[in-house]
Design a protein around this motif. Structure first.
Motif, PDB file in Angstrom:
ATOM      1  N   ASP A 278     -66.403 -72.228  17.089  1.00  0.00           N
ATOM      2  CA  ASP A 278     -65.533 -71.179  17.638  1.00  0.00           C
ATOM      3  C   ASP A 278     -66.335 -70.005  18.204  1.00  0.00           C
ATOM      4  OD1 ASP A 278     -66.499 -70.016  15.344  1.00  0.00           O
ATOM      5  OD2 ASP A 278     -64.534 -69.628  14.423  1.00  0.00           O
ATOM      6  N   GLY A 279     -67.674 -70.147  18.248  1.00  0.00           N
ATOM      7  CA  GLY A 279     -68.517 -69.097  18.807  1.00  0.00           C
ATOM      8  C   GLY A 279     -68.974 -68.055  17.804  1.00  0.00           C
ATOM      9  N   SER A 280     -68.553 -68.165  16.558  1.00  0.00           N
ATOM     10  CA  SER A 280     -68.997 -67.210  15.544  1.00  0.00           C
ATOM     11  C   SER A 280     -70.331 -67.674  14.951  1.00  0.00           C
ATOM     12  CB  SER A 280     -67.947 -67.073  14.440  1.00  0.00           C
ATOM     13  OG  SER A 280     -67.754 -68.315  13.765  1.00  0.00           O
ATOM     14  N   TRP A 281     -70.953 -66.776  14.177  1.00  0.00           N
ATOM     15  CA  TRP A 281     -72.292 -67.046  13.646  1.00  0.00           C
ATOM     16  C   TRP A 281     -72.291 -67.094  12.116  1.00  0.00           C
ATOM     17  CZ3 TRP A 281     -76.187 -68.374  16.764  1.00  0.00           C
ATOM     18  CH2 TRP A 281     -76.145 -67.980  18.100  1.00  0.00           C
ATOM     19  N   ARG A 282     -73.207 -67.891  11.594  1.00  0.00           N
ATOM     20  CA  ARG A 282     -73.552 -67.849  10.174  1.00  0.00           C
ATOM     21  C   ARG A 282     -75.073 -67.801  10.085  1.00  0.00           C
ATOM     22  NH1 ARG A 282     -71.087 -72.047   6.179  1.00  0.00           N
ATOM     23  NH2 ARG A 282     -72.103 -70.554   4.778  1.00  0.00           N
ATOM     24  N   VAL A 283     -75.560 -66.905   9.258  1.00  0.00           N
ATOM     25  CA  VAL A 283     -76.994 -66.754   9.072  1.00  0.00           C
ATOM     26  C   VAL A 283     -77.312 -66.967   7.603  1.00  0.00           C
ATOM     27  CG1 VAL A 283     -78.972 -65.201   9.288  1.00  0.00           C
ATOM     28  CG2 VAL A 283     -77.139 -65.132  10.990  1.00  0.00           C
ATOM     29  N   GLY A 284     -78.157 -67.954   7.316  1.00  0.00           N
ATOM     30  CA  GLY A 284     -78.523 -68.229   5.935  1.00  0.00           C
ATOM     31  C   GLY A 284     -79.472 -67.187   5.373  1.00  0.00           C
ATOM     32  N   GLU A 285     -79.573 -67.164   4.058  1.00  0.00           N
ATOM     33  CA  GLU A 285     -80.519 -66.261   3.407  1.00  0.00           C
ATOM     34  C   GLU A 285     -81.948 -66.699   3.732  1.00  0.00           C
ATOM     35  OE1 GLU A 285     -80.004 -63.558   1.594  1.00  0.00           O
ATOM     36  OE2 GLU A 285     -77.809 -63.671   1.769  1.00  0.00           O
ATOM     37  N   TRP A 286     -82.833 -65.741   3.880  1.00  0.00           N
ATOM     38  CA  TRP A 286     -84.242 -66.073   4.057  1.00  0.00           C
ATOM     39  C   TRP A 286     -84.781 -66.557   2.724  1.00  0.00           C
ATOM     40  CZ3 TRP A 286     -89.147 -64.130   2.445  1.00  0.00           C
ATOM     41  CH2 TRP A 286     -90.228 -64.562   3.218  1.00  0.00           C
TER      42      TRP A 286
END
Length: 511
Positions: free
Chosen positions: A491-499
């Protein structure tokens, strides 16, 4: 001895003749030359013109296209053979490639420039012929030759020399008028009509309307819709990637190097500019390509390789071929573009450590290790471990093993010879998984999801079919110190995992 005015005049005349002849030959060769390259999935014949327009001749089933005023020179692109299931699928491919046209545009420009250089060198060679002829004759023979021109036989010979270029040129020959030339050009805006809203950048593209039928008009309008949706989705994603730091994307410290890991692109060129934008936001300068850039590994998929090359041309680039990159085409093509394609030998890495990798043995069906054939997946894994451990015994533990399937590095990890194994293949992210190997040495395994958002073997589309993912590997003092994934949702949204910090540790004997 100072040159006399007569000698200066002769020299100037000779140089002028040489330049004029060389220029005429170079221009003639350039405008009559052609090159066949793989472009937008087709064997394509490229011909330069003086018209300043780019004309794409698509064949008998689809209308030709014309792009006006593309530069000081124009070009004609005649599309030939390709591999496609249907006309609709072909038109959709055109539309998706047009959504990010930088790679094919760069390729055509490079081909035309190469043709111009080649023609110039040949023209220079021909232009030097009169100079060489003049010097080889010497003053005495030149005098005899010029005196001979005033004789009857000399005048006949001179006339033949003057007529020869005309006989070669044959200006009286004319090509037969074709049905294609009887058609007229119409802009897409005129073709679509006032009821169809077109993207501003395509309104002035022209279509040859002579052979255009109702069916081909429908295909053109469908392609425009696909193009618009693809361009909007990936352009918006690339633009919004600049703000990923606010969502937790880690930026490197001054003494750290970040590598961007991509895998399983499966022809989705739209994600390349998005992946590059993520890398830029994370401060990356190296790309690690874990393979499956294509669906079949065939030459028609060169458009995908051109795209990933264009996206990362100014980075350090390393890669291996995946199981879908059948044969040697993918590896050879990328190597010719300047990629370091890993082939079972340890190489120096930009982060100060070393890098090892090999193509997936299932890619070619040969399971080749260098020149040896018939090796299984497990046997190639054993050979990879042998090379990694040999490097460790020499005092340089391999910091990263790049493979398509991270399982290929299991044996190297079990023996305690590498810091990190990265790959893809499963289309599902996993890791970092610590592995305690022989003598207590510790390494990690990491699997990236699918960068192309692939649900199947081909991911080319107006948006990813599933979440599209890249990973970021942080290095310090030559060793991996952390990993992070970034995921673009459908849907064009983002998810960023933990470093995720990692601390690989080689075996240290008790003293």
């Amino acid at each position: 001895m100072r040159p006399t005015p007569r000698r200066l005049l002769v020299g100037a005349a000779l140089v002028s003749l040489s330049v004029a002849l060389g220029l005429a030959v170079a221009v003639s060769l350039f405008l009559t030359s052609s090159r066949t390259v793989v472009l937008v999935g087709h064997d394509t014949v490229v011909r330069p013109t003086l018209a300043k327009d780019a004309v794409v001749e698509t064949g008998p089933l689809l209308p030709d296209l014309r792009f006006r005023d593309v530069g000081p020179l124009g070009v004609t692109l005649t599309l030939g053979k390709t591999e496609v299931g249907s006309i609709e699928e072909l038109v959709e491919r055109y539309a998706l490639i047009a959504g990010d046209p930088r790679a094919p545009i760069d390729k055509v420009q490079d081909v035309v420039l190469d043709m111009a250089v080649s023609a110039a060198l040949r023209g220079l060679g021909v232009g030097l012929v009169p100079v060489a002829f003049f010097l080889l004759l010497g003053r005495h023979r030149r005098g005899e030759l010029f005196r001979g021109v005033r004789t009857r036989h000399g005048l006949v010979a001179l006339a033949l020399l003057l007529v020869l270029p005309v006989l070669v040129w044959q200006p009286w020959e004319s090509a037969e008028e074709t049905q294609e030339e009887q058609g007229s050009w119409q802009t897409l805006a005129e073709l679509a009509g006032p009821d169809v809203v077109l993207p501003a950048e395509v309104r002035d593209i022209e279509v040859r309307t002579g052979p255009v039928t109702t069916q081909s008009r429908r295909l053109v309008l469908s392609a425009i819709d696909t193009y618009d949706r693809s361009r909007e989705f990936y352009s918006a994603a690339a633009e919004s990637a600049a703000g990923l730091v606010e969502l937790g994307l880690r930026e490197p410290e001054e003494d750290e190097t970040v590598a961007l890991l991509v895998s399983d692109r499966h022809d989705n060129i739209g994600m390349d500019r998005v992946a590059r934008a993520i890398g830029d936001a994370a401060g990356a300068s190296v790309v690690l390509n874990a393979g499956d850039d294509t669906s079949t590994g065939q030459p028609w998929e060169a458009f995908s390789l051109d795209s990933v090359q264009s996206a990362f041309a100014d980075w350090e680039r390393f890669g291996v071929a995946g199981n879908h990159d059948h044969g040697t085409f993918v590896s050879t093509y990328l190597a010719d573009q300047g990629w370091t394609m890993l082939a079972g030998e340890v190489v120096d890495a930009p982060w100060g450590g070393t890098l090892l990798g090999v193509d997936d043995p299932r890619s070619s069906g040969l399971g080749n290790w260098r020149d040896e054939s018939g090796l299984s997946f497990a046997e190639v894994g054993d050979r990879l471990a042998d090379d990694a451990c040999a490097a460790a015994e020499d005092g340089e533990r391999v910091s990263t093993v790049l493979v398509h399937d991270a399982n290929l590095g299991d044996e190297a990890l079990a023996r305690g010879c590498v810091d990190l194994v990265v790959g893809g293949h499963t289309h599902v992210q996993s890791g970092p998984e610590p592995v305690v190997g022989a003598d207590g040495a510790t390494g990690y395994s990491w699997t990236n999801g699918t960068t192309g958002g692939a649900a199947y073997a081909i991911a080319l589309g107006s948006k990813p079919r599933r979440d599209a993912e890249v990973s970021l590997v942080t290095y310090a003092e030559g060793r991996p110190v952390g990993l992070q994934w970034v995921r673009l949702r459908t849907d064009g949204s983002w998810r960023v995992g933990e470093w995720e910090p990692v601390a690989p540790a080689p075996f240290t004997p008790d003293l």
